[in-house]
Motif scaffolding. Structure first.
Motif, PDB file in Angstrom:
ATOM      1  N   LEU A 170       0.824  -1.209   0.000  1.00  0.00           N
ATOM      2  CA  LEU A 170       0.000   0.000   0.000  1.00  0.00           C
ATOM      3  C   LEU A 170       0.860   1.262   0.000  1.00  0.00           C
ATOM      4  O   LEU A 170       0.382   2.335  -0.367  1.00  0.00           O
ATOM      5  CB  LEU A 170      -0.932   0.010   1.218  1.00  0.00           C
ATOM      6  CG  LEU A 170      -1.971  -1.123   1.283  1.00  0.00           C
ATOM      7  CD1 LEU A 170      -2.743  -1.048   2.585  1.00  0.00           C
ATOM      8  CD2 LEU A 170      -2.916  -1.034   0.081  1.00  0.00           C
ATOM      9  N   GLY A 182       1.345   2.808  -3.804  1.00  0.00           N
ATOM     10  CA  GLY A 182       0.338   3.701  -4.359  1.00  0.00           C
ATOM     11  C   GLY A 182       0.138   3.498  -5.852  1.00  0.00           C
ATOM     12  O   GLY A 182       0.901   2.794  -6.529  1.00  0.00           O
ATOM     13  N   LYS A 183      -0.901   4.136  -6.391  1.00  0.00           N
ATOM     14  CA  LYS A 183      -1.201   4.029  -7.815  1.00  0.00           C
ATOM     15  C   LYS A 183      -0.075   4.656  -8.635  1.00  0.00           C
ATOM     16  O   LYS A 183       0.312   5.791  -8.407  1.00  0.00           O
ATOM     17  CB  LYS A 183      -2.523   4.726  -8.128  1.00  0.00           C
ATOM     18  CG  LYS A 183      -2.968   4.574  -9.568  1.00  0.00           C
ATOM     19  CD  LYS A 183      -4.295   5.269  -9.805  1.00  0.00           C
ATOM     20  CE  LYS A 183      -4.733   5.132 -11.260  1.00  0.00           C
ATOM     21  NZ  LYS A 183      -6.010   5.826 -11.508  1.00  0.00           N
ATOM     22  N   GLU A 184       0.458   3.876  -9.583  1.00  0.00           N
ATOM     23  CA  GLU A 184       1.556   4.305 -10.444  1.00  0.00           C
ATOM     24  C   GLU A 184       2.780   4.737  -9.644  1.00  0.00           C
ATOM     25  O   GLU A 184       3.606   5.531 -10.107  1.00  0.00           O
ATOM     26  CB  GLU A 184       1.110   5.445 -11.373  1.00  0.00           C
ATOM     27  CG  GLU A 184      -0.014   5.033 -12.321  1.00  0.00           C
ATOM     28  CD  GLU A 184      -0.437   6.174 -13.226  1.00  0.00           C
ATOM     29  OE1 GLU A 184       0.089   7.296 -13.059  1.00  0.00           O
ATOM     30  OE2 GLU A 184      -1.295   5.941 -14.093  1.00  0.00           O
ATOM     31  N   GLY A 185       2.892   4.224  -8.416  1.00  0.00           N
ATOM     32  CA  GLY A 185       4.086   4.469  -7.613  1.00  0.00           C
ATOM     33  C   GLY A 185       4.179   5.848  -6.991  1.00  0.00           C
ATOM     34  O   GLY A 185       5.252   6.254  -6.549  1.00  0.00           O
ATOM     35  N   TYR A 186       3.046   6.595  -6.885  1.00  0.00           N
ATOM     36  CA  TYR A 186       3.142   7.971  -6.390  1.00  0.00           C
ATOM     37  C   TYR A 186       3.522   8.014  -4.911  1.00  0.00           C
ATOM     38  O   TYR A 186       4.236   8.914  -4.458  1.00  0.00           O
ATOM     39  CB  TYR A 186       1.842   8.730  -6.658  1.00  0.00           C
ATOM     40  CG  TYR A 186       0.681   8.380  -5.752  1.00  0.00           C
ATOM     41  CD1 TYR A 186       0.421   9.095  -4.592  1.00  0.00           C
ATOM     42  CD2 TYR A 186      -0.162   7.315  -6.070  1.00  0.00           C
ATOM     43  CE1 TYR A 186      -0.638   8.773  -3.772  1.00  0.00           C
ATOM     44  CE2 TYR A 186      -1.222   6.988  -5.248  1.00  0.00           C
ATOM     45  CZ  TYR A 186      -1.464   7.709  -4.110  1.00  0.00           C
ATOM     46  OH  TYR A 186      -2.503   7.369  -3.292  1.00  0.00           O
ATOM     47  N   ARG A 187       3.047   7.034  -4.109  1.00  0.00           N
ATOM     48  CA  ARG A 187       3.438   7.024  -2.696  1.00  0.00           C
ATOM     49  C   ARG A 187       4.903   6.619  -2.542  1.00  0.00           C
ATOM     50  O   ARG A 187       5.609   7.120  -1.675  1.00  0.00           O
ATOM     51  CB  ARG A 187       2.545   6.053  -1.919  1.00  0.00           C
ATOM     52  CG  ARG A 187       1.139   6.557  -1.675  1.00  0.00           C
ATOM     53  CD  ARG A 187       0.338   5.570  -0.858  1.00  0.00           C
ATOM     54  NE  ARG A 187      -1.040   5.999  -0.711  1.00  0.00           N
ATOM     55  CZ  ARG A 187      -2.028   5.219  -0.294  1.00  0.00           C
ATOM     56  NH1 ARG A 187      -1.769   3.948   0.003  1.00  0.00           N
ATOM     57  NH2 ARG A 187      -3.259   5.684  -0.176  1.00  0.00           N
ATOM     58  N   TYR A 188       5.343   5.696  -3.382  1.00  0.00           N
ATOM     59  CA  TYR A 188       6.753   5.298  -3.356  1.00  0.00           C
ATOM     60  C   TYR A 188       7.649   6.497  -3.650  1.00  0.00           C
ATOM     61  O   TYR A 188       8.660   6.721  -2.984  1.00  0.00           O
ATOM     62  CB  TYR A 188       6.989   4.187  -4.378  1.00  0.00           C
ATOM     63  CG  TYR A 188       8.445   3.774  -4.497  1.00  0.00           C
ATOM     64  CD1 TYR A 188       8.956   2.749  -3.710  1.00  0.00           C
ATOM     65  CD2 TYR A 188       9.293   4.415  -5.390  1.00  0.00           C
ATOM     66  CE1 TYR A 188      10.291   2.374  -3.811  1.00  0.00           C
ATOM     67  CE2 TYR A 188      10.628   4.044  -5.497  1.00  0.00           C
ATOM     68  CZ  TYR A 188      11.126   3.035  -4.711  1.00  0.00           C
ATOM     69  OH  TYR A 188      12.439   2.671  -4.809  1.00  0.00           O
TER      70      TYR A 188
END
Length: 288
Positions: A180, A183-189
């Motif tokens: 989790l 994030g979507k398309e790695g935005y949280r990463y």
């Protein structure tokens, strides 16, 4: 008008009240900077206010109106005589009756510039990083990251923090809810990577390799698969430009191509739309 700085606006108000020895209702206050706590000490800002007593403001605002003259009304001879008379009268008055005027305290221009460069020098000195012992760095980073995620709702295993190489820290998130954090398309990463990198690089002078639920490993495998035919094309033609790459992908591609072609010019470029890509060329292209 005086300037006060403190951690919070309330503390700054108290400093102003103590300085002027009056109620805060008798003061005019302008807020120059709102306080910010920052994150792990990064981005912290103090509260800065400018204060003047209301009575002093009224006296300060009462200024004599300046006389405006048209060019044709001015005669050089008359002006010169007035200047001489004014100088003589001023000298006499200074000797006879010294006039004291209550003027708000304002820093001189030279002091302002001195303070400015003094701050700049302090900032430069603060950027000098003294590398600590490796075990001490790992302990501090682990403690900071644990405190950040202790009270979250995510089910995360013990966060791994170790040295990837002499100049890079490796941080890995695993556990039931670790995905989790991507994030979507790695935005949280990207956001987490940005926060941790700025903290670690500024404080310890180290680079960061962040792994979250094998996200980085999967990205590396995908970009390496994409680059295989590109590497063959570079060996045949001598140059290549990748497709627009996002986030961590551009850095993975840059590292792989630099490892493959140490004698070529390999760099990240940005097109007119703001997309980033990796360009491989001969070294003479760098000079052009």
């Amino acid at each position: 008008m005086k300037k006060f700085e403190a951690k919070t606006l309330e503390e700054a108000y108290e400093l102003a009240k103590s300085e002027y020895r009056c109620s805060i209702t008798n003061l005019e206050i302008e807020i120059d900077q709102q306080p910010r706590k920052g994150f792990l000490g990064i981005g912290r800002k103090s509260a800065i206010i400018r204060v003047i007593e209301k009575n002093s403001r009224r006296e300060f605002d009462k200024k004599p109106k300046e006389n405006h003259f048209r060019k044709k009304d001015i005669k050089i001879e008359d002006v010169s005589k007035k200047i001489e008379n004014a100088c003589c009268n001023t000298t006499k008055e200074n000797h006879e009756k010294p006039v004291l005027k209550k003027v708000p305290k304002v820093e001189e221009k030279q002091e302002i510039f001195d303070n400015f460069y003094e701050v700049e020098e302090k900032q430069q000195i603060s950027q000098i990083i003294v590398r600590k012992d490796k075990d001490e760095i790992l302990l501090e980073v682990k403690k900071g990251i644990d405190s950040l995620f202790t009270n979250t709702c995510y089910e995360i295993d013990d966060i791994k923090v170790e040295f990837y190489d002499e100049e890079t820290l490796y941080i890995e998130f695993t556990g039931e809810d670790s995905a989790l954090l991507i994030g979507k398309e790695g935005y949280r990463y990207k956001a987490l990577s940005y926060i941790l990198f700025n903290w670690i690089n500024e404080k310890y002078g180290l680079m960061l390799r962040l792994e979250v639920a094998q996200f980085l490993k999967n990205q590396e495998e995908a970009i390496h698969t994409y680059l295989e035919p590109a590497i063959e094309a570079i060996r045949e033609k001598g140059s290549f430009k990748t497709k627009p790459l996002d986030g961590i992908l551009v850095h993975i591609a840059l590292k792989r191509l630099r490892d493959e072609f140490p004698n070529k010019y390999v760099a990240v470029k940005t097109n007119v739309r703001g997309d980033r890509y990796v360009l491989v060329n001969e070294y003479r292209s760098k000079e052009q």
